[in-house]
Design a protein around this motif. Sequence first.
Motif, short mmCIF file in Angstrom:
data_model
loop_
_atom_site.label_atom_id
_atom_site.label_comp_id
_atom_site.label_asym_id
_atom_site.label_seq_id
_atom_site.Cartn_x
_atom_site.Cartn_y
_atom_site.Cartn_z
N PRO A 272 0.83 -1.20 0.00
CA PRO A 272 0.00 0.00 0.00
C PRO A 272 0.87 1.26 0.00
N VAL A 273 0.37 2.31 -0.62
CA VAL A 273 1.10 3.58 -0.71
C VAL A 273 0.19 4.71 -0.24
N ILE A 274 0.76 5.60 0.58
CA ILE A 274 0.02 6.78 1.05
C ILE A 274 0.80 8.02 0.62
N VAL A 275 0.12 8.96 -0.01
CA VAL A 275 0.72 10.26 -0.32
C VAL A 275 0.32 11.22 0.80
N THR A 276 1.31 11.85 1.43
CA THR A 276 1.06 12.67 2.61
C THR A 276 1.28 14.15 2.30
N ASP A 277 0.67 15.00 3.11
CA ASP A 277 1.05 16.41 3.06
C ASP A 277 0.92 17.00 4.46
N THR A 278 1.83 17.89 4.77
CA THR A 278 1.74 18.62 6.03
C THR A 278 0.55 19.56 5.96
N SER A 279 -0.23 19.59 7.01
CA SER A 279 -1.46 20.36 6.98
C SER A 279 -1.76 20.88 8.38
N GLY A 280 -2.30 22.08 8.45
CA GLY A 280 -2.80 22.58 9.73
C GLY A 280 -4.13 21.92 10.04
N ARG A 281 -4.67 22.22 11.22
CA ARG A 281 -5.99 21.67 11.53
C ARG A 281 -6.75 22.70 12.33
N SER A 282 -8.06 22.59 12.30
CA SER A 282 -8.90 23.48 13.08
C SER A 282 -8.76 23.14 14.56
N PHE A 283 -8.97 24.13 15.39
CA PHE A 283 -9.08 23.98 16.84
C PHE A 283 -7.77 23.73 17.56
N ARG A 284 -6.72 23.35 16.86
CA ARG A 284 -5.46 23.01 17.54
C ARG A 284 -4.31 23.72 16.86
N HIS A 285 -3.35 24.15 17.66
CA HIS A 285 -2.13 24.70 17.09
C HIS A 285 -1.31 23.59 16.45
N GLY A 286 -0.44 23.99 15.58
CA GLY A 286 0.53 23.03 15.04
C GLY A 286 0.02 22.30 13.83
N GLN A 287 0.96 21.72 13.13
CA GLN A 287 0.64 21.00 11.91
C GLN A 287 1.09 19.56 12.05
#
Length: 251
Positions: free
Chosen positions: A145-160
């Motif tokens: 299996p292969v997963i393509v990832t990306d760094t992303s922010g999120r709602s409600f929480r600091h940090g990515q």
Amino acid sequence: MELFAVPELPEIHEGDDLAAMIADRVDLRPDDVVCVASTVVSKAEGRAADLDEFPAGPRAKEIARNLEEVSGEEKDPRFAQAVLEESTDVVMEAPFVLTETRFGHVGVNAGIDRSNVPDHDLLLLPKRPSQSAERIHERLPESPPVIVTDTSGRSFRHGQRAVAIGWAGMPASRDWRGETDRDGHELQVTVESVVDELAGAANLVSGEGDDGTPVVVVRDWAFGDHGGSDNMFREMRGDFVRQALRDWEYE
Ligand code: GDP
Ligand code: MN
Ligand code: MN
Ligand code: MN
């Protein structure tokens, strides 16, 4: 389980065969999961771009003006144009531009990156990350299996943290509904987004800077005996937070 980075990958260029480059450097097993940072998938697919390619239309100019007003910083309307061209819907336009990309992922600036892009202004996300994952999955020995990832922010929480934007060879989620907890209660709602969890773990290894480790192998992890689903990106109908944003304005 164990995670390790594929060693000694070079700078990736358009046309590079990522699957072959990975296969040259690691002996894969069929039950590995190979997590690939979208950055290098984009580079291999020729998704680097320059601002000149995005002459700003009226909507992009409006968005840039709006952002300038809010931030007090100069904003390039061509960047807003690039974001619009990658997107099907603008969710928020200030104090940052949050859009839905053409493949359904909601992200700031449509996931367009300005870091780790030599010789170009921008790196767009892969056009269809699950199709990219599928191609790598099929070409890798043992077809893990292969997963393509990306760094992303999120709602409600600091940090990515990283999320999965594409996957192939495994379901996105494992479904615990109908199984029981330790007290014998039946689980009613838990659908575990395993591709995001694996993406987050892989990102711990790949890093965000100059490590040069965009591909991480997850070894000795098992999906287990559960139902699965590929539902990842919520539809507007049923996405109540997004619905609440529809009538919201920045002040
Ligand atoms: P993103 O999260 O997909 O936007 O990717 P990042 O920009 O955070 O990069 C993830 C990892 O890949 C970091 O370790 C970078 O140093 C590395 N990286 C980015 N581009 C390349 C490349 O062309 N070659 C190699 N070997 N590593 C890269
Ligand atoms: Mn980046
Ligand atoms: Mn990115
Ligand atoms: Mn990253």
